[in-house]
Design an enzyme around this catalytic site. Structure first.
Site, PDB file in Angstrom:
ATOM      1  N   ASP A   1       0.831  -1.209   0.000  1.00 41.99           N
ATOM      2  CA  ASP A   1       0.000   0.000   0.000  1.00 41.99           C
ATOM      3  C   ASP A   1       0.865   1.258   0.000  1.00 41.99           C
ATOM      4  O   ASP A   1       1.971   1.261   0.539  1.00 41.99           O
ATOM      5  CB  ASP A   1      -0.920  -0.028   1.233  1.00 41.99           C
ATOM      6  CG  ASP A   1      -2.141   0.859   1.071  1.00 41.99           C
ATOM      7  OD1 ASP A   1      -2.354   1.407  -0.030  1.00 41.99           O
ATOM      8  OD2 ASP A   1      -2.885   1.007   2.058  1.00 41.99           O
TER       9      ASP A   1
ATOM     10  N   ASN B   1       1.256   3.403  -2.973  1.00 40.73           N
ATOM     11  CA  ASN B   1       1.761   3.841  -4.285  1.00 40.73           C
ATOM     12  C   ASN B   1       1.242   5.240  -4.653  1.00 40.73           C
ATOM     13  O   ASN B   1       1.989   6.071  -5.169  1.00 40.73           O
ATOM     14  CB  ASN B   1       1.311   2.869  -5.393  1.00 40.73           C
ATOM     15  CG  ASN B   1       1.916   1.493  -5.243  1.00 40.73           C
ATOM     16  OD1 ASN B   1       2.771   1.271  -4.392  1.00 40.73           O
ATOM     17  ND2 ASN B   1       1.466   0.560  -6.069  1.00 40.73           N
ATOM     18  N   GLY B   2      -0.049   5.456  -4.397  1.00 42.79           N
ATOM     19  CA  GLY B   2      -0.665   6.737  -4.753  1.00 42.79           C
ATOM     20  C   GLY B   2      -0.048   7.886  -3.965  1.00 42.79           C
ATOM     21  O   GLY B   2       0.266   8.948  -4.529  1.00 42.79           O
ATOM     22  N   ARG B   3       0.162   7.661  -2.667  1.00 48.48           N
ATOM     23  CA  ARG B   3       0.737   8.726  -1.827  1.00 48.48           C
ATOM     24  C   ARG B   3       2.194   8.993  -2.199  1.00 48.48           C
ATOM     25  O   ARG B   3       2.654  10.131  -2.177  1.00 48.48           O
ATOM     26  CB  ARG B   3       0.610   8.356  -0.340  1.00 48.48           C
ATOM     27  CG  ARG B   3      -0.775   8.674   0.229  1.00 48.48           C
ATOM     28  CD  ARG B   3      -1.045   7.916   1.508  1.00 48.48           C
ATOM     29  NE  ARG B   3      -1.395   6.542   1.226  1.00 48.48           N
ATOM     30  CZ  ARG B   3      -1.503   5.593   2.140  1.00 48.48           C
ATOM     31  NH1 ARG B   3      -1.248   5.872   3.410  1.00 48.48           N
ATOM     32  NH2 ARG B   3      -1.864   4.379   1.794  1.00 48.48           N
TER      33      ARG B   3
ATOM     34  N   HIS C   1       2.497   3.342  -9.126  1.00 53.77           N
ATOM     35  CA  HIS C   1       2.328   1.901  -9.371  1.00 53.77           C
ATOM     36  C   HIS C   1       3.548   1.327 -10.094  1.00 53.77           C
ATOM     37  O   HIS C   1       3.972   0.207  -9.818  1.00 53.77           O
ATOM     38  CB  HIS C   1       1.048   1.638 -10.163  1.00 53.77           C
ATOM     39  CG  HIS C   1      -0.200   2.026  -9.420  1.00 53.77           C
ATOM     40  ND1 HIS C   1      -0.405   1.676  -8.099  1.00 53.77           N
ATOM     41  CD2 HIS C   1      -1.294   2.739  -9.782  1.00 53.77           C
ATOM     42  CE1 HIS C   1      -1.584   2.153  -7.704  1.00 53.77           C
ATOM     43  NE2 HIS C   1      -2.137   2.809  -8.709  1.00 53.77           N
TER      44      HIS C   1
ATOM     45  N   GLU D   1     -12.415  -4.627  -4.203  1.00 52.79           N
ATOM     46  CA  GLU D   1     -12.901  -3.264  -3.974  1.00 52.79           C
ATOM     47  C   GLU D   1     -12.170  -2.246  -4.854  1.00 52.79           C
ATOM     48  O   GLU D   1     -12.631  -1.111  -5.029  1.00 52.79           O
ATOM     49  CB  GLU D   1     -12.731  -2.880  -2.498  1.00 52.79           C
ATOM     50  CG  GLU D   1     -13.698  -3.588  -1.550  1.00 52.79           C
ATOM     51  CD  GLU D   1     -13.404  -5.068  -1.350  1.00 52.79           C
ATOM     52  OE1 GLU D   1     -12.230  -5.468  -1.416  1.00 52.79           O
ATOM     53  OE2 GLU D   1     -14.361  -5.841  -1.149  1.00 52.79           O
TER      54      GLU D   1
ATOM     55  N   ARG E   1     -12.003   2.251  -8.363  1.00 51.43           N
ATOM     56  CA  ARG E   1     -11.063   3.324  -8.736  1.00 51.43           C
ATOM     57  C   ARG E   1     -11.371   3.848 -10.142  1.00 51.43           C
ATOM     58  O   ARG E   1     -12.064   3.189 -10.907  1.00 51.43           O
ATOM     59  CB  ARG E   1      -9.636   2.779  -8.685  1.00 51.43           C
ATOM     60  CG  ARG E   1      -9.252   2.417  -7.262  1.00 51.43           C
ATOM     61  CD  ARG E   1      -7.792   2.142  -7.118  1.00 51.43           C
ATOM     62  NE  ARG E   1      -7.515   1.867  -5.713  1.00 51.43           N
ATOM     63  CZ  ARG E   1      -6.330   1.964  -5.145  1.00 51.43           C
ATOM     64  NH1 ARG E   1      -5.288   2.319  -5.872  1.00 51.43           N
ATOM     65  NH2 ARG E   1      -6.172   1.711  -3.863  1.00 51.43           N
TER      66      ARG E   1
ATOM     67  N   LEU F   1      11.086 -19.879  -5.135  1.00 48.43           N
ATOM     68  CA  LEU F   1      10.029 -19.260  -4.358  1.00 48.43           C
ATOM     69  C   LEU F   1       8.671 -19.341  -5.059  1.00 48.43           C
ATOM     70  O   LEU F   1       8.602 -19.278  -6.287  1.00 48.43           O
ATOM     71  CB  LEU F   1      10.424 -17.794  -4.148  1.00 48.43           C
ATOM     72  CG  LEU F   1       9.561 -16.986  -3.227  1.00 48.43           C
ATOM     73  CD1 LEU F   1      10.425 -16.396  -2.120  1.00 48.43           C
ATOM     74  CD2 LEU F   1       8.891 -15.861  -3.972  1.00 48.43           C
TER      75      LEU F   1
ATOM     76  N   ARG G   1       1.955  -4.869   6.229  1.00 52.06           N
ATOM     77  CA  ARG G   1       1.253  -3.816   5.478  1.00 52.06           C
ATOM     78  C   ARG G   1       2.080  -2.550   5.523  1.00 52.06           C
ATOM     79  O   ARG G   1       2.483  -2.100   6.607  1.00 52.06           O
ATOM     80  CB  ARG G   1      -0.150  -3.543   6.005  1.00 52.06           C
ATOM     81  CG  ARG G   1      -0.887  -2.516   5.106  1.00 52.06           C
ATOM     82  CD  ARG G   1      -2.364  -2.416   5.348  1.00 52.06           C
ATOM     83  NE  ARG G   1      -2.993  -1.556   4.342  1.00 52.06           N
ATOM     84  CZ  ARG G   1      -4.258  -1.625   3.971  1.00 52.06           C
ATOM     85  NH1 ARG G   1      -5.048  -2.503   4.508  1.00 52.06           N
ATOM     86  NH2 ARG G   1      -4.734  -0.802   3.042  1.00 52.06           N
TER      87      ARG G   1
ATOM     88  N   ARG H   1      -5.012  -2.126   8.688  1.00 50.49           N
ATOM     89  CA  ARG H   1      -6.257  -2.891   8.509  1.00 50.49           C
ATOM     90  C   ARG H   1      -6.010  -3.961   7.454  1.00 50.49           C
ATOM     91  O   ARG H   1      -5.030  -3.916   6.719  1.00 50.49           O
ATOM     92  CB  ARG H   1      -7.413  -1.971   8.086  1.00 50.49           C
ATOM     93  CG  ARG H   1      -7.112  -1.148   6.842  1.00 50.49           C
ATOM     94  CD  ARG H   1      -8.317  -0.283   6.416  1.00 50.49           C
ATOM     95  NE  ARG H   1      -7.901   0.649   5.377  1.00 50.49           N
ATOM     96  CZ  ARG H   1      -7.481   1.895   5.600  1.00 50.49           C
ATOM     97  NH1 ARG H   1      -7.457   2.379   6.819  1.00 50.49           N
ATOM     98  NH2 ARG H   1      -7.098   2.672   4.592  1.00 50.49           N
TER      99      ARG H   1
HETATM  100  C1  IPE Z   1      -5.544  -2.809  -0.232  1.00 52.60           C
HETATM  101  O1  IPE Z   1      -5.173  -1.495  -0.427  1.00 52.60           O
HETATM  102  C2  IPE Z   1      -5.545  -3.537  -1.547  1.00 52.60           C
HETATM  103  C3  IPE Z   1      -4.226  -3.742  -2.151  1.00 52.60           C
HETATM  104  C4  IPE Z   1      -3.079  -3.442  -1.625  1.00 52.60           C
HETATM  105  C5  IPE Z   1      -4.241  -4.380  -3.457  1.00 52.60           C
HETATM  106  P1  IPE Z   1      -6.249  -0.336  -0.599  1.00 52.60           P
HETATM  107  O2  IPE Z   1      -5.484   0.920  -0.744  1.00 52.60           O
HETATM  108  O3  IPE Z   1      -7.186  -0.696  -1.698  1.00 52.60           O
HETATM  109  O4  IPE Z   1      -7.022  -0.416   0.775  1.00 52.60           O
HETATM  110  P2  IPE Z   1      -7.917   0.657   1.541  1.00 52.60           P
HETATM  111  O5  IPE Z   1      -8.945   1.145   0.551  1.00 52.60           O
HETATM  112  O6  IPE Z   1      -7.019   1.765   1.972  1.00 52.60           O
HETATM  113  O7  IPE Z   1      -8.496  -0.075   2.691  1.00 52.60           O
HETATM  114  C1  IPE Z   2      -1.493   0.160  -3.436  1.00 50.94           C
HETATM  115  O1  IPE Z   2      -1.294   1.531  -3.450  1.00 50.94           O
HETATM  116  C2  IPE Z   2      -1.748  -0.410  -4.813  1.00 50.94           C
HETATM  117  C3  IPE Z   2      -3.110  -0.892  -5.030  1.00 50.94           C
HETATM  118  C4  IPE Z   2      -4.067  -0.913  -4.157  1.00 50.94           C
HETATM  119  C5  IPE Z   2      -3.414  -1.400  -6.362  1.00 50.94           C
HETATM  120  P1  IPE Z   2      -2.512   2.547  -3.476  1.00 50.94           P
HETATM  121  O2  IPE Z   2      -2.841   2.832  -4.898  1.00 50.94           O
HETATM  122  O3  IPE Z   2      -3.638   2.063  -2.661  1.00 50.94           O
HETATM  123  O4  IPE Z   2      -1.831   3.816  -2.817  1.00 50.94           O
HETATM  124  P2  IPE Z   2      -2.507   4.863  -1.829  1.00 50.94           P
HETATM  125  O5  IPE Z   2      -3.119   4.095  -0.706  1.00 50.94           O
HETATM  126  O6  IPE Z   2      -3.515   5.617  -2.632  1.00 50.94           O
HETATM  127  O7  IPE Z   2      -1.364   5.720  -1.387  1.00 50.94           O
HETATM  128 MG    MG Z   3      -4.104   2.310  -0.678  1.00 46.14          MG
END
Ligand code: IPE
Ligand code: IPE
Ligand code: MG
Length: 232
Positions: free
Chosen positions: A18, A20-22, A35, A65, A69, A129, A180, A186
């Site tokens: 988790d 990547n977006g931030r 990503h 879920e 996006r 692996l 995580r 979570r």
């Molecule tokens: C969980 O991350 C799913 C994956 C890492 C693929 P999310 O970014 O989708 O989870 P939430 O929405 O913050 O709970």
């Molecule tokens: C995890 O990073 C990748 C996927 C869920 C596919 P996010 O894309 O959820 O990154 P944030 O949570 O927005 O930073």
């Molecule tokens: Mg995320």
């Protein structure tokens, strides 16, 4: 940490990748750049896991879920997945990685499914692996899938073992450790059944910054945990 705790290296580590977006936002880049950087962290983590003696790495790549996006982000994620699969299938022998996929097939497009099937079948004999990619994965959906498989067999009563036997990858042991990244604490519909006695490790590090050092920190934390399984 207990003085007596010194767990062996976990056989199976699962990671909720988790942040990547931030990571991209901090750099004023589009989310897809995050990503792409995350895909590089996958390669580093695979190497680190192999080096540490971990046998199975489950990576949460796309949740049921995540379909909520924006469509262009979803398209970009699947394009990245196809490129990564192509590369890995070509280098499979070199890496020795065996690919498994956990998740529902619908509504994945046929082109992606074909690539996945090819990658899975062409790496099945590899003895290095095991990379279990959780793709279009939801833990509630997985449990429901097991229940429906049992109902289809005419069962009116199930055992715990029956449910375990009908998960997406029933042969895999439960993960001893779940990591995580990005500071979120979570499960987000990940491995609800298998995580019953997993140890959790949360780190504020964003997934694109994750590397061997961070992986080894998680292993060190796990090593020091006292696992009681309900005993004393
Ligand atoms: C969980 O991350 C799913 C994956 C890492 C693929 P999310 O970014 O989708 O989870 P939430 O929405 O913050 O709970
Ligand atoms: C995890 O990073 C990748 C996927 C869920 C596919 P996010 O894309 O959820 O990154 P944030 O949570 O927005 O930073
Ligand atoms: Mg995320």
């Amino acid at each position: 940490m207990s003085e007596t705790a010194a767990n062996p290296v976990p056989q199976h580590v699962a990671v909720i990748m988790d942040g990547n977006g931030r990571w991209a936002k901090e750099r004023h880049l589009p989310r897809l750049a995050g990503h792409n950087a995350g895909a590089k962290a996958v390669e580093r983590t695979l190497k680190a896991a192999k080096k540490a003696g971990v046998k199975i790495l489950t990576l949460y790549a796309f949740s049921t879920e995540n379909w909520s996006r924006p469509q262009d982000e979803i398209n970009g994620l699947f394009k990245l997945l196809e490129q990564t699969l192509d590369r890995y299938t070509q280098d499979a022998a070199k890496h020795g990685v065996r690919l498994l996929v956990s998740g529902a097939r619908e509504p994945l497009p046929p082109s992606i499914l074909a690539k996945i099937d090819h990658a899975v079948s062409s790496t099945q004999a590899n003895t290095g692996l095991t990379l279990n990619l959780a793709l279009n994965y939801g833990a509630r959906q997985e449990i429901l899938h097991a229940v429906n498989a049992l109902l289809a067999q005419g069962k009116t009563q199930a055992t715990l073992q029956d449910i375990s036997n009908h998960l997406y990858q029933p042969q895999l042991p439960d993960p001893e450790l779940i990591i995580r990244t990005s500071g979120e604490e979570r499960l987000s519909n990940f491995l609800l059944w298998q995580a019953a006695y997993s140890e959790f490790y949360f780190t504020p590090v964003l997934w694109p910054d994750f590397d061997e050092t961070e992986f080894n920190k998680a292993l060190a934390a796990y090593r020091g945990r006292k696992r009681r399984f309900g005993g004393v």
